[in-house]
Design an enzyme around this catalytic site. Structure first.
Site, PDB file in Angstrom:
ATOM      1  CD  GLU A   1      -5.644   5.511   0.578  1.00 15.17           C
ATOM      2  OE1 GLU A   1      -4.688   6.273   0.763  1.00 15.17           O
ATOM      3  OE2 GLU A   1      -5.804   4.458   1.230  1.00 15.17           O
TER       4      GLU A   1
ATOM      5  CG  HIS B   1      -1.808   1.180   1.354  1.00 12.19           C
ATOM      6  ND1 HIS B   1      -3.119   1.157   0.947  1.00 12.19           N
ATOM      7  CD2 HIS B   1      -1.578   2.429   1.823  1.00 12.19           C
ATOM      8  CE1 HIS B   1      -3.652   2.352   1.158  1.00 12.19           C
ATOM      9  NE2 HIS B   1      -2.747   3.142   1.698  1.00 12.19           N
ATOM     10  CD  GLU B   2       1.488   3.530   3.727  1.00 10.73           C
ATOM     11  OE1 GLU B   2       1.643   4.603   3.118  1.00 10.73           O
ATOM     12  OE2 GLU B   2       0.467   3.266   4.410  1.00 10.73           O
TER      13      GLU B   2
ATOM     14  CG  HIS C   1       0.283   6.239  -0.575  1.00  9.96           C
ATOM     15  ND1 HIS C   1      -0.693   7.049  -1.085  1.00  9.96           N
ATOM     16  CD2 HIS C   1      -0.303   5.537   0.445  1.00  9.96           C
ATOM     17  CE1 HIS C   1      -1.836   6.848  -0.395  1.00  9.96           C
ATOM     18  NE2 HIS C   1      -1.620   5.931   0.528  1.00  9.96           N
TER      19      HIS C   1
HETATM   20 ZN    ZN Z   1      -3.020   5.227   1.959  1.00  8.82          ZN
END
Ligand code: ZN
Length: 504
Positions: free
Chosen positions: A298, A259-260, A263
């Site tokens: 996101e 997830h990160e 980003h």
């Molecule tokens: Zn996030």
């Protein structure tokens, strides 16, 4: 020096201040000694204050006015307009209000901690009332037409309104609930492997390996541990991520890292031309960031974590690499069982533990409550009751206490009212990017089938990452996908995926 150069110089300095602020924030969240908090709080406030002074200065405003009519091309014009609009917005915010919001943050955080310790929402109510009073004043200063929540939602996601959010959520609700009912009716128990013990070092090695696999450049980044995982950047060449290791639940660090890393790809991928400009600086939010909105940001993390990282072809290609570190926990679990397990659906009262399918239901609940708190149709002391009703209605669960109910999120104590919908925007957009990439670049789909995300990432780089904040979210989506925010690709993706995984 031309007026345009003067604008660039000042915005560059603002960006330097904000990147430094990010560095001090990273340090506070990753490695600062416990007693450092008060001094660090002052340092962060000073940096933000100086950045704000620069941004609201007459020099910057007049340089922008002078430079705009002389803009030499579309990029330059867009850049100057962005600065002009941001400066105008910042100047509308009274100093007293900005200081009051910042000053109230620590008080609200303390009250929230105390309320959680006492497991009693009532302890948090006075601080929440003040937060709402300040956020309402903030909304009024930003300006709104139909609903005060409009201003706050648009603060995090430019172009969004309460009406658009409600229409989007109601369509999602219509699509998600029948799917959830069908899955719950199957009564599939949680697979055991997810709770098997895996040591921190093994998880760290895997996290680094898979972050690299999805394209995170570790020569321009690093991975650390923190209680609340996050990504933060100090220009495109130093973009850091953190994860959280739980020895009794290894998916936390594995998917948290993906997830990160998603980003981070956005921040690392921004065109070097936009470094230290308005296209890598949120001037109104006083935040150095290349992503064009919270939702767009996101969308990149959810895409890598879910659309790619929880897909069967990805694990068909990479499962052996995970077995190298997690072999004991995954003994006897074949790749199909693993993919089913990492996509297991189980309604939970806790948002941060929610699976992909139920996540947006948590957002719906919060959005309805936030909007009602802000327009005064719901009183702060009645939040636990509303929370319980909506949890029952959307997730079919009983809320047993405030700690796991209305006190679970840090957002309201941090003054982040209006940020929740951006998680759902991210989910919805992630499916739109994926569908468009598959459709518009014939190399993407066959590569994904082989577990190769290279062509997908190249498409994302070309259509999303490199632009930074050059386009507003609707414009960015429109250019790359041909449509605005549209929940249908997301619903289609979820329907196809869960129908297959649960043999519905
Ligand atoms: Zn996030």
């Amino acid at each position: 020096m031309t007026a345009y150069d003067r604008v660039r110089r000042t915005v560059g300095e603002i960006n330097d201040l904000l990147c430094t602020l990010n560095l001090a924030t990273w340090d506070a969240r990753v490695q600062m000694p416990a007693r450092g908090g008060a001094a660090r709080g002052r340092q962060l406030a000073t940096l933000a204050g100086v950045a704000r002074e620069r941004a609201t200065s007459n020099e910057l405003a007049s340089a922008v006015d002078e430079a705009l009519p002389l803009a030499e091309n579309e990029d330059e014009r867009a850049e100057l307009q962005r600065v002009r609009d941001a400066v105008a917005t910042l100047r509308r915010l009274p100093d007293g209000l900005v200081d009051a919001i910042a000053g109230h943050r620590a008080t609200a955080q303390d009250a929230w901690e105390a309320a959680k310790a006492a497991n009693d929402f009532a302890v948090f109510v006075p601080a929440l009332r003040e937060t709402l009073r300040l956020q309402r004043a903030f909304a009024d200063a930003l300006g709104w037409e139909e609903h005060p929540y409009d201003a706050l939602v648009a603060h995090y996601e430019p172009g969004m309104t309460t009406a658009r959010v409600r229409a989007l959520l109601s369509r999602l609700r219509e699509g998600l609930l029948p799917l959830l009912d069908a899955i719950v009716a199957k009564g599939v128990p949680e697979p055991e492997f997810r709770r098997k013990e895996v040591g921190v070092e093994a998880q760290r090695v895997a996290a680094l390996h898979f972050a690299r696999i999805v394209g995170y450049d570790l020569d321009r980044g690093r991975l650390d541990a923190s209680a609340h995982p996050f990504e933060i950047s100090f220009t495109r060449d130093d973009v850091r991520i953190t994860t959280r290791y739980r020895t009794d639940y290894f998916p936390m660090s594995l998917f948290g890292t993906l997830h990160e890393a998603g980003h981070a790809l956005y921040e690392q991928g921004v065109d070097p031309r936009w470094v230290r400009t308005a296209f890598t600086t949120d001037i109104v939010g006083l935040y150095a960031v290349a992503g064009t909105s919270y939702g767009a940001h996101e969308s990149q993390s959810r895409l890598i974590e879910n659309q790619l990282g929880r897909s069967a072809p990805f694990w068909d290609a990479h499962y052996a690499e995970l077995l190298a570190t997690h072999g004991d926990a995954l003994d006897g679990v074949d790749v199909n069982a693993f993919v089913r397990g990492i996509n297991h659906v189980a309604p939970s009262p806790t948002r941060v533990e929610a699976d992909e399918l139920t996540y947006d239901l948590h957002i719906m609940l919060r959005v309805e409550i936030e909007a009602a708190l802000l327009d005064g149709t719901l009183a702060a002391e009645d939040v636990p009751k509303a929370w319980a009703e909506k949890t029952e209605e959307l997730l079919g669960l009983e809320v047993t206490d405030d700690r796991s109910g209305a006190l679970q999120d840090i957002h309201w104590s941090a003054g982040l009212v209006g940020a929740f919908p951006t998680y759902t925007f991210g989910n919805v957009m992630s499916a739109q990017w994926m569908a468009a990439a598959r459709e518009r670049d014939p190399a993407v789909a066959p590569a994904l089938e082989r577990g190769d995300s290279g062509p997908l990432r190249a498409w994302l780089h070309e259509n999303v990452h490199r632009h930074g904040r050059r386009y507003l979210p609707d414009e960015l989506l429109g250019r790359a996908t041909g449509s605005g925010l549209d929940p249908e690709p997301y619903l289609a993706y979820l329907r196809e995926k869960y129908t297959r995984l649960y043999a519905l």
